[in-house]
Design an enzyme around this catalytic site. Structure first.
Site, PDB file in Angstrom:
ATOM      1  N   VAL A   1       1.027  -0.755  -0.246  1.00 24.96           N
ATOM      2  CA  VAL A   1       0.236  -0.011  -0.119  1.00 24.96           C
ATOM      3  C   VAL A   1       0.792   1.107   0.055  1.00 24.96           C
ATOM      4  O   VAL A   1       0.798   1.825  -0.841  1.00 24.96           O
ATOM      5  CB  VAL A   1      -0.884  -0.216   1.350  1.00 24.96           C
ATOM      6  CG1 VAL A   1      -2.242   1.022   1.575  1.00 24.96           C
ATOM      7  CG2 VAL A   1      -1.998  -1.320   1.186  1.00 24.96           C
ATOM      8  N   CYS A   2       1.627   1.007   0.682  1.00 27.33           N
ATOM      9  CA  CYS A   2       2.963   1.836   0.761  1.00 27.33           C
ATOM     10  C   CYS A   2       2.849   3.270  -0.584  1.00 27.33           C
ATOM     11  O   CYS A   2       3.192   3.945  -0.697  1.00 27.33           O
ATOM     12  CB  CYS A   2       4.263   2.090   1.726  1.00 27.33           C
ATOM     13  SG  CYS A   2       3.644   1.965   3.591  1.00 27.33           S
ATOM     14  N   PRO A   3       4.170   2.049  -1.761  1.00 25.34           N
ATOM     15  CA  PRO A   3       4.266   2.765  -2.732  1.00 25.34           C
ATOM     16  C   PRO A   3       3.544   3.821  -3.328  1.00 25.34           C
ATOM     17  O   PRO A   3       3.536   4.378  -3.817  1.00 25.34           O
ATOM     18  CB  PRO A   3       4.841   1.640  -3.520  1.00 25.34           C
ATOM     19  CG  PRO A   3       4.316   0.115  -3.181  1.00 25.34           C
ATOM     20  CD  PRO A   3       4.529   0.502  -1.591  1.00 25.34           C
TER      21      PRO A   3
END
EC number: 1.11.1.26
Length: 185
Positions: free
Chosen positions: A57-59
């Site tokens: 999810v972070c990128p």
């Protein structure tokens, strides 16, 4: 489960001095950034946190903030991404992930976890940061905080909408968008 005491609206954002990744060019990867950066330039600061590098999810969030970098700059806001990973892990991730190679904002490394802990955003079991977003005014006062569970990405358009509303210094109704009427009290 331990209850966090999250530093919130009206509080002074903690002072910090941390290493950050600002490039993937050899010899120019790292730079020290501090809380003074935005205050000395009379700018707003938007700092967003993600739990871990090399995740899923972070990128998507980091890339979306990067796509909107000029929007933040046009609003006189310094944009800083942060996690508790080291600057070396940040640099490796930037080199490895195509969407992160051309980032225009620093990736702050809070390896001591001191800033995340002071903000109250460390997840109890894994000791990683929640998906927290802070909007801080030029005087260093927290004006908005948003905190998401580890599994849920945030909405960058909403961060920009709130920044716009805060910068009017007026009463803004529900769902207000830049350019719309504010409320006369």
């Amino acid at each position: 489960m331990t209850e966090n005491r999250i530093l919130s609206v009206g509080s002074v954002f903690p002072e910090f001095k941390k290493q950050a990744v600002v490039s993937i060019e050899k010899g120019k990867e790292f730079y020290e950034i501090s809380s003074d950066t935005h205050r000395h330039n009379d700018q707003w600061m938007v700092m967003f946190w993600w739990p871990k590098d090399f995740t899923f999810v972070c990128p998507t969030e980091i890339a979306e903030f990067n796509k909107n970098y000029d929007e933040f700059r046009d609003r006189d806001a310094v944009l800083i991404g942060a996690s508790t990973d080291s600057e070396f892990v940040h640099a490796a991730w930037r080199r490895d992930h195509e969407d992160l190679r051309e980032l225009r904002f620093p990736m702050l490394a809070d390896t001591s976890k001191s800033l995340a802990e002071e903000l109250g955003i460390l997840q109890a079991e894994e000791k990683v940061a929640y998906r927290a977003t802070y909007i801080v005014d030029p005087q260093g006062i927290i004006r908005w905080v948003s905190l998401n569970d580890l599994n849920v990405g945030r909405n960058v358009a909403e961060v920009l909408r709130v920044l716009d509303a805060l910068q009017t210094d007026e009463l803004c109704p529900c769902n207000w968008q830049k350019g719309e009427e504010t409320i006369e009290a």
